[in-house]
Design a protein around this motif. Structure first.
Motif, PDB file in Angstrom:
ATOM      1  N   PHE A 164      -3.843  -3.723  -0.955  1.00 16.81           N
ATOM      2  CA  PHE A 164      -2.556  -4.694  -1.906  1.00 16.81           C
ATOM      3  C   PHE A 164      -1.412  -3.506  -1.730  1.00 16.81           C
ATOM      4  CE2 PHE A 164      -5.239  -8.417  -2.125  1.00 16.81           C
ATOM      5  CZ  PHE A 164      -4.254  -9.477  -2.403  1.00 16.81           C
ATOM      6  N   GLY A 165      -1.953  -2.310  -2.443  1.00 10.70           N
ATOM      7  CA  GLY A 165      -0.371  -1.395  -2.654  1.00 10.70           C
ATOM      8  C   GLY A 165       0.248  -1.218  -1.530  1.00 10.70           C
ATOM      9  N   ARG A 166      -0.627  -0.441  -0.161  1.00 12.44           N
ATOM     10  CA  ARG A 166      -0.382  -0.177   0.917  1.00 12.44           C
ATOM     11  C   ARG A 166       1.051  -1.434   1.711  1.00 12.44           C
ATOM     12  NH1 ARG A 166      -4.475   2.223   2.164  1.00 12.44           N
ATOM     13  NH2 ARG A 166      -5.130  -0.002   4.037  1.00 12.44           N
ATOM     14  N   ALA A 167       0.172  -2.540   1.408  1.00 12.10           N
ATOM     15  CA  ALA A 167       0.822  -3.840   1.447  1.00 12.10           C
ATOM     16  C   ALA A 167       2.178  -4.310   1.109  1.00 12.10           C
ATOM     17  CB  ALA A 167       0.134  -5.767   1.528  1.00 12.10           C
ATOM     18  N   ALA A 168       2.128  -4.325  -0.444  1.00 12.59           N
ATOM     19  CA  ALA A 168       3.542  -4.137  -1.449  1.00 12.59           C
ATOM     20  C   ALA A 168       4.252  -3.570  -1.042  1.00 12.59           C
ATOM     21  CB  ALA A 168       2.692  -4.126  -3.287  1.00 12.59           C
ATOM     22  N   GLU A 169       4.150  -1.784  -0.446  1.00 13.81           N
ATOM     23  CA  GLU A 169       4.903  -0.752  -0.470  1.00 13.81           C
ATOM     24  C   GLU A 169       5.613  -1.396   0.822  1.00 13.81           C
ATOM     25  OE1 GLU A 169       3.311   2.473   0.229  1.00 13.81           O
ATOM     26  OE2 GLU A 169       2.759   2.886  -1.955  1.00 13.81           O
ATOM     27  N   ARG A 170       4.566  -1.244   1.495  1.00 17.20           N
ATOM     28  CA  ARG A 170       5.717  -2.212   3.201  1.00 17.20           C
ATOM     29  C   ARG A 170       6.244  -3.455   3.046  1.00 17.20           C
ATOM     30  NH1 ARG A 170       1.684  -4.372   7.181  1.00 17.20           N
ATOM     31  NH2 ARG A 170       3.080  -6.061   8.777  1.00 17.20           N
ATOM     32  N   LEU A 171       6.252  -4.083   2.497  1.00 18.13           N
ATOM     33  CA  LEU A 171       6.940  -5.249   1.656  1.00 18.13           C
ATOM     34  C   LEU A 171       8.238  -5.189   0.763  1.00 18.13           C
ATOM     35  CD1 LEU A 171       4.096  -7.818   1.733  1.00 18.13           C
ATOM     36  CD2 LEU A 171       5.897  -8.129   3.328  1.00 18.13           C
ATOM     37  N   ASP A 213     -11.617 -11.531   0.018  1.00 14.69           N
ATOM     38  CA  ASP A 213     -12.749 -10.856  -0.599  1.00 14.69           C
ATOM     39  C   ASP A 213     -12.025  -9.666  -1.530  1.00 14.69           C
ATOM     40  OD1 ASP A 213     -14.077 -13.574  -0.497  1.00 14.69           O
ATOM     41  OD2 ASP A 213     -15.271 -12.650   1.148  1.00 14.69           O
ATOM     42  N   ARG A 214     -11.582  -9.830  -2.780  1.00 13.18           N
ATOM     43  CA  ARG A 214     -10.719  -8.452  -2.333  1.00 13.18           C
ATOM     44  C   ARG A 214     -11.999  -8.000  -4.072  1.00 13.18           C
ATOM     45  NH1 ARG A 214      -7.423 -12.772  -2.517  1.00 13.18           N
ATOM     46  NH2 ARG A 214      -6.650 -13.242  -5.174  1.00 13.18           N
ATOM     47  N   ASP A 215     -12.124  -6.477  -4.503  1.00 13.01           N
ATOM     48  CA  ASP A 215     -13.119  -6.429  -5.664  1.00 13.01           C
ATOM     49  C   ASP A 215     -11.758  -5.107  -5.713  1.00 13.01           C
ATOM     50  OD1 ASP A 215     -13.731  -3.946  -3.765  1.00 13.01           O
ATOM     51  OD2 ASP A 215     -15.510  -5.567  -4.101  1.00 13.01           O
ATOM     52  N   ARG A 216     -11.923  -4.150  -7.018  1.00 11.81           N
ATOM     53  CA  ARG A 216     -11.703  -2.611  -7.199  1.00 11.81           C
ATOM     54  C   ARG A 216     -11.760  -1.765  -5.754  1.00 11.81           C
ATOM     55  NH1 ARG A 216     -12.693  -1.841 -13.555  1.00 11.81           N
ATOM     56  NH2 ARG A 216     -12.021  -3.555 -14.247  1.00 11.81           N
ATOM     57  N   ARG A 217     -12.465  -1.811  -5.115  1.00 14.93           N
ATOM     58  CA  ARG A 217     -12.321  -0.813  -4.052  1.00 14.93           C
ATOM     59  C   ARG A 217     -12.059  -1.164  -2.936  1.00 14.93           C
ATOM     60  NH1 ARG A 217     -18.133   2.285  -5.226  1.00 14.93           N
ATOM     61  NH2 ARG A 217     -17.731   2.813  -7.599  1.00 14.93           N
TER      62      ARG A 217
END
Length: 312
Positions: free
Chosen positions: A21-28, A52-56
């Motif tokens: 999610f972090g990299r996707a947010a930067e890309r967007l 499916d997502r967790d902290r890792r």
């Protein structure tokens, strides 16, 4: 089912491709929490869990994996619809930068395919090319070598050419003799910010033709300082492209350069990854039927790495 927005589908594809999610947010170019909320809203509207997502880790669910290719296809169709509409309406906006020359019929050539906005920042060739490479401009008219195009990831087409001439002392404009390029001086300025492209061109011209290099630090490549320099020198001085249309003072004359004739090319450049219809249509409209403008004549000279220099 609630309305699904194309924006949310683009978010889904970005997260699916990054699985982070972090990299996707930067890309967007959006905040991470906003992206997470939009994905949750999309899952709620579709009625299925996409990730499916967790902290890792983040992974696609079977439903997400099944919907991903269909989502990509839908977005491609939406983009194609937008491009077609832009082509039909001529409404797509295109940002064009330049150095000091533009084709006089620019507006009439492009009116049917795009709304071309000429950028107010007039800058040297290397600066405008870099702005196209980083996306600040869509198109630019500038001078570049083939190696510059490759390094910056740009494509180019010939849009114009200037046959350069020399300026010399003498107020009598009748029967002004031509001058061989080897009997001229070519100015090279210490200011690389403004004159980087010209200096590269001038260095190669001197090496290839025997013109004499004169190093300066007073900005005399063009403008009133150039004319003052001509008055102080015995030999004719090569006029730069930035001085092509400047009227000469009455005590100076223009002398045509021969053996060879010296040309400076203007390229229209755009990113090699450019796929927007308006940008490509504007480029095609501006460069269509330009011809070779004399640069391929037997007695013409271009730098060896000029994009339009003939091999051999």
């Amino acid at each position: 089912m609630a309305r699904v927005e194309l924006r949310q589908l683009r978010y889904f594809v970005a997260v699916a491709e990054e699985l982070n999610f972090g990299r996707a947010a930067e890309r967007l170019l959006i905040a991470g929490p906003s992206l997470s909320q939009q994905i949750k809203a999309l899952e709620r509207d579709l009625g299925v869990r996409l990730f499916d997502r967790d902290r890792r880790s983040v992974s696609l669910t079977p439903a997400g994996a099944d919907l991903l290719p269909h989502t990509r296809a839908l977005l491609e169709r939406a983009d194609d619809l937008k491009r077609r509409a832009g082509r039909l309406s001529g409404s797509q906006s295109v940002r064009l930068g330049y150095v000091n020359w533009l084709p006089p019929d620019l507006t009439s050539r492009t009116a049917a395919v795009a709304r071309v906005h000429v950028d107010a920042w007039v800058a040297p060739s290397h600066t405008q090319a870099a702005r196209v490479a980083d996306g600040s401009l869509d198109l630019a008219v500038c001078w570049l070598r083939a190696e510059d195009l490759k390094r910056l990831g740009l494509r180019a087409r010939l849009i114009g050419a200037d046959r350069l001439y020399a300026v010399a002392k003498g107020g009598d404009t009748k029967d002004v003799p031509d001058v061989a390029v080897q009997d001229t001086d070519v100015l090279i300025d210490d200011d690389l910010t403004s004159w980087a492209s010209w200096n590269v061109y001038a260095e190669e011209l001197a090496q290839a033709t025997g013109a004499r290099k004169v190093r300066i630090s007073d900005g005399a490549v063009t403008g009133p300082a150039f004319f003052d320099h001509v008055r102080r020198c015995r030999r004719p001085i090569l006029n730069s492209p930035k001085g092509q249309a400047t009227p000469l003072p009455p005590d100076l004359v223009r002398r045509e350069i021969v053996a060879p004739k010296v040309y400076w090319t203007w390229s229209l450049v755009w990113s090699e990854t450019e796929d927007r219809t308006g940008v490509l249509a504007a480029a095609d409209a501006l460069c269509k039927d330009v011809g070779d403008l004399g640069i391929h004549a037997a007695d013409a000279w271009l730098p060896a790495d000029d994009p339009y220099a003939l091999p051999g």
